[in-house]
Design an enzyme around this catalytic site. Sequence first.
Site, PDB file in Angstrom:
ATOM      1  N   ASP A  98       0.832  -1.232  -0.261  1.00 15.03           N
ATOM      2  CA  ASP A  98       0.186  -0.073  -0.051  1.00 15.03           C
ATOM      3  C   ASP A  98       1.023   1.204   0.071  1.00 15.03           C
ATOM      4  O   ASP A  98       1.747   1.450   0.936  1.00 15.03           O
ATOM      5  CB  ASP A  98      -0.805   0.059   1.104  1.00 15.03           C
ATOM      6  CG  ASP A  98      -2.019   0.842   1.181  1.00 15.03           C
ATOM      7  OD1 ASP A  98      -2.190   1.960   0.153  1.00 15.03           O
ATOM      8  OD2 ASP A  98      -3.006   0.483   1.889  1.00 15.03           O
ATOM      9  N   ASP A 113      -3.831   7.310  -3.024  1.00 12.08           N
ATOM     10  CA  ASP A 113      -3.789   5.933  -1.807  1.00 12.08           C
ATOM     11  C   ASP A 113      -4.225   4.955  -2.746  1.00 12.08           C
ATOM     12  O   ASP A 113      -5.592   4.895  -3.383  1.00 12.08           O
ATOM     13  CB  ASP A 113      -5.018   6.194  -0.824  1.00 12.08           C
ATOM     14  CG  ASP A 113      -4.926   5.113   0.153  1.00 12.08           C
ATOM     15  OD1 ASP A 113      -4.226   4.268   0.020  1.00 12.08           O
ATOM     16  OD2 ASP A 113      -5.808   5.125   0.940  1.00 12.08           O
ATOM     17  N   HIS A 158     -12.809   5.041   1.534  1.00 17.06           N
ATOM     18  CA  HIS A 158     -12.920   6.412   2.308  1.00 17.06           C
ATOM     19  C   HIS A 158     -12.868   7.678   1.487  1.00 17.06           C
ATOM     20  O   HIS A 158     -12.032   7.399   0.697  1.00 17.06           O
ATOM     21  CB  HIS A 158     -11.909   6.345   3.623  1.00 17.06           C
ATOM     22  CG  HIS A 158     -10.625   6.077   3.139  1.00 17.06           C
ATOM     23  ND1 HIS A 158      -9.588   7.161   2.725  1.00 17.06           N
ATOM     24  CD2 HIS A 158      -9.942   4.967   2.724  1.00 17.06           C
ATOM     25  CE1 HIS A 158      -8.465   6.338   2.621  1.00 17.06           C
ATOM     26  NE2 HIS A 158      -8.559   5.159   2.339  1.00 17.06           N
ATOM     27  N   HIS A 162      -8.504  10.213   5.449  1.00 20.26           N
ATOM     28  CA  HIS A 162      -9.752   9.806   5.796  1.00 20.26           C
ATOM     29  C   HIS A 162     -10.662  11.223   6.178  1.00 20.26           C
ATOM     30  O   HIS A 162     -10.727  11.505   7.284  1.00 20.26           O
ATOM     31  CB  HIS A 162      -9.867   8.747   6.995  1.00 20.26           C
ATOM     32  CG  HIS A 162     -11.425   8.078   6.983  1.00 20.26           C
ATOM     33  ND1 HIS A 162     -12.585   8.848   6.766  1.00 20.26           N
ATOM     34  CD2 HIS A 162     -11.577   6.750   7.115  1.00 20.26           C
ATOM     35  CE1 HIS A 162     -13.481   7.877   6.806  1.00 20.26           C
ATOM     36  NE2 HIS A 162     -13.116   6.702   7.015  1.00 20.26           N
ATOM     37  N   GLU A 203     -11.217   0.808  -2.049  1.00 22.72           N
ATOM     38  CA  GLU A 203     -10.447  -0.413  -1.624  1.00 22.72           C
ATOM     39  C   GLU A 203     -11.134  -1.512  -0.903  1.00 22.72           C
ATOM     40  O   GLU A 203     -12.307  -1.207  -0.212  1.00 22.72           O
ATOM     41  CB  GLU A 203      -9.298   0.057  -0.725  1.00 22.72           C
ATOM     42  CG  GLU A 203      -9.726   0.434   0.653  1.00 22.72           C
ATOM     43  CD  GLU A 203      -8.556   1.031   1.736  1.00 22.72           C
ATOM     44  OE1 GLU A 203      -7.663   0.250   1.851  1.00 22.72           O
ATOM     45  OE2 GLU A 203      -8.645   2.292   2.007  1.00 22.72           O
ATOM     46  N   GLU A 234      -6.756  -1.437  -4.418  1.00 22.46           N
ATOM     47  CA  GLU A 234      -7.196  -0.015  -3.851  1.00 22.46           C
ATOM     48  C   GLU A 234      -6.783   0.833  -4.939  1.00 22.46           C
ATOM     49  O   GLU A 234      -5.794   0.769  -5.450  1.00 22.46           O
ATOM     50  CB  GLU A 234      -6.772   0.241  -2.615  1.00 22.46           C
ATOM     51  CG  GLU A 234      -7.051   1.696  -2.246  1.00 22.46           C
ATOM     52  CD  GLU A 234      -6.442   2.258  -0.808  1.00 22.46           C
ATOM     53  OE1 GLU A 234      -5.457   1.656  -0.301  1.00 22.46           O
ATOM     54  OE2 GLU A 234      -7.047   3.128  -0.237  1.00 22.46           O
TER      55      GLU A 234
HETATM   56  C1  A75 Z   1      -2.494   5.487   8.255  1.00 23.89           C
HETATM   57  C2  A75 Z   1      -3.762   6.348   8.806  1.00 23.89           C
HETATM   58  C3  A75 Z   1      -5.101   5.878   8.049  1.00 23.89           C
HETATM   59  C4  A75 Z   1      -4.948   4.785   6.841  1.00 23.89           C
HETATM   60  C5  A75 Z   1      -3.703   4.741   6.335  1.00 23.89           C
HETATM   61  C6  A75 Z   1      -2.371   5.420   6.765  1.00 23.89           C
HETATM   62  C7  A75 Z   1      -6.242   6.369   8.506  1.00 23.89           C
HETATM   63  C8  A75 Z   1      -7.607   5.809   7.897  1.00 23.89           C
HETATM   64  C9  A75 Z   1      -7.390   4.972   6.671  1.00 23.89           C
HETATM   65  C10 A75 Z   1      -5.939   4.709   6.401  1.00 23.89           C
HETATM   66  C11 A75 Z   1      -6.206   3.649   5.113  1.00 23.89           C
HETATM   67  O1  A75 Z   1      -6.555   4.047   4.074  1.00 23.89           O
HETATM   68  O2  A75 Z   1      -5.202   2.671   5.049  1.00 23.89           O
HETATM   69  N1  A75 Z   1      -8.607   4.498   6.071  1.00 23.89           N
HETATM   70  S1  A75 Z   1      -9.525   3.822   6.778  1.00 23.89           S
HETATM   71  C12 A75 Z   1      -9.013   2.013   6.666  1.00 23.89           C
HETATM   72  O3  A75 Z   1      -9.980   3.997   8.250  1.00 23.89           O
HETATM   73  O4  A75 Z   1     -10.882   3.800   6.020  1.00 23.89           O
HETATM   74  C13 A75 Z   1      -8.767   1.475   5.459  1.00 23.89           C
HETATM   75  C14 A75 Z   1      -8.438   0.066   5.367  1.00 23.89           C
HETATM   76  C15 A75 Z   1      -8.253  -0.417   6.587  1.00 23.89           C
HETATM   77  C16 A75 Z   1      -8.464  -0.052   7.827  1.00 23.89           C
HETATM   78  C17 A75 Z   1      -8.875   1.253   7.703  1.00 23.89           C
HETATM   79 MN    MN Z   2      -4.225   2.436   1.152  1.00 29.02          MN
HETATM   80 MN    MN Z   3      -7.172   3.871   1.894  1.00 32.48          MN
END
Ligand code: A75
Ligand code: MN
Ligand code: MN
Length: 397
Positions: free
Chosen positions: A170, A181, A250, A258, A283, A378
């Site tokens: 990722d 992303d 998201h 997010h 994703e 994703e």
């Molecule tokens: C760390 C912070 C963060 C991320 C990646 C970097 C916060 C929210 C996120 C992400 C991401 O897209 O991975 N999105 S999410 C989520 O909360 O919608 C997506 C996929 C798996 C877990 C959480």
């Molecule tokens: Mn990602």
């Molecule tokens: Mn993401």
Amino acid sequence: MFLAMWLVRVSSGVAKKKKKKKKKSAKKKPEQTDPPRIALSKFYPDGVYPEGEVQPYKDDNIWRTTSEEKRHTEKTMNEDPERTYESIRKAAEVHRQVRQHARKFIRPGMKLIDIAETIEAGTRALVDADGLEGGIAFPTGLNLNHCAAHYTPNPGDTTVLSQGDVLKVDIGVHVRGRICDSAFTMTFEPTYDKLLEAVKAATDTGIREAGIDVRLGELAGLIQETMESYEVEVAGKVYPVKPIENFSGHSIGLYNIHAGKSLMLIKNDDETKMEEGEYFAIETFGTTGRGYCIEEGDTSHYAKIYNAPQVPLRLSSAKSLLKTIENKFGTLAFCRRYLDRVGEKQYLFALNHLVSQGVVQPYPPLCDRRGSMTAQFEHTVLLRPTGKEVVSRGDDY
Ligand code: A75
Ligand code: MN
Ligand code: MN
């Protein structure tokens, strides 16, 4: 270090023959190196980057494709000196070039930390990383097997990639806060091909069915249907492919991974709609396990909370660390390795203090049941007035 970094010119032809001649008048076109290290601005001196895959809107929104009004809105945006779309398109082109190299160089036997550092060196070089003007948008996710999200090696991690592993890569790139992303899954044996196919198809369904005024709860149902139409046979046992129910796509904001809207992977009654102008990370994750992830292992990912209240910090080490975080990452996610490389030392106590004070959010690794396998695909999608632009689309996924 076996990751010798010879900058080799990539030859465009196969075997170059002597008779290859160049027109003297023709300007020399720069060629990308292997590994990629030439800033993209060299290839796009006018600052116009390639458009992603544009998909038309469907059903009640077919009219948008040809609407004079909507086309005019976009023309204005492209003539704007800010060139609204160029930031995300540049981030996406960096992503494509970096991942193309990653898919070539990643192989069993390598340390995850070397894989992460190679990918990140590529991103920094191609985007011409410069403080908050452009750079890495979040730590490189390198999740193995039952672990699905938010793992990147911490300093000193000795984990080595194995032949039978299912690796989710990722990568996050940003230009002036516009975040690309996008993630893919790699394997080195055919065992989990069906799992990867299921997740790729589910993500493509999410992208194809996304659109302005589409309800997030219904879109989730379509993702779920696609994912659940697959099964995978491993050593004579058949597993249904399940979406991970507590994961989601998201919306994405400026310097904000997010932005508030979540696209779940299971049908639900969320009537929130997608809106014109929004950026979405679409994703999906599939698993042979429970379909539910829990926190497991040491945290590597952190981010300053986007709307963090200003709390008075008594601990001077925490105050100073927060200054570093604000200067170097703003509200973008970072990891312990990034604190090391900007020269922070023995920061763990201060970092934990910032977490306990509600200023920094930890994002621990998220994993399904041990022994299960998870996959992820994703893309970043822009809901333009006249059509959907899958900005991160490449010839790979
Ligand atoms: C760390 C912070 C963060 C991320 C990646 C970097 C916060 C929210 C996120 C992400 C991401 O897209 O991975 N999105 S999410 C989520 O909360 O919608 C997506 C996929 C798996 C877990 C959480
Ligand atoms: Mn990602
Ligand atoms: Mn993401």
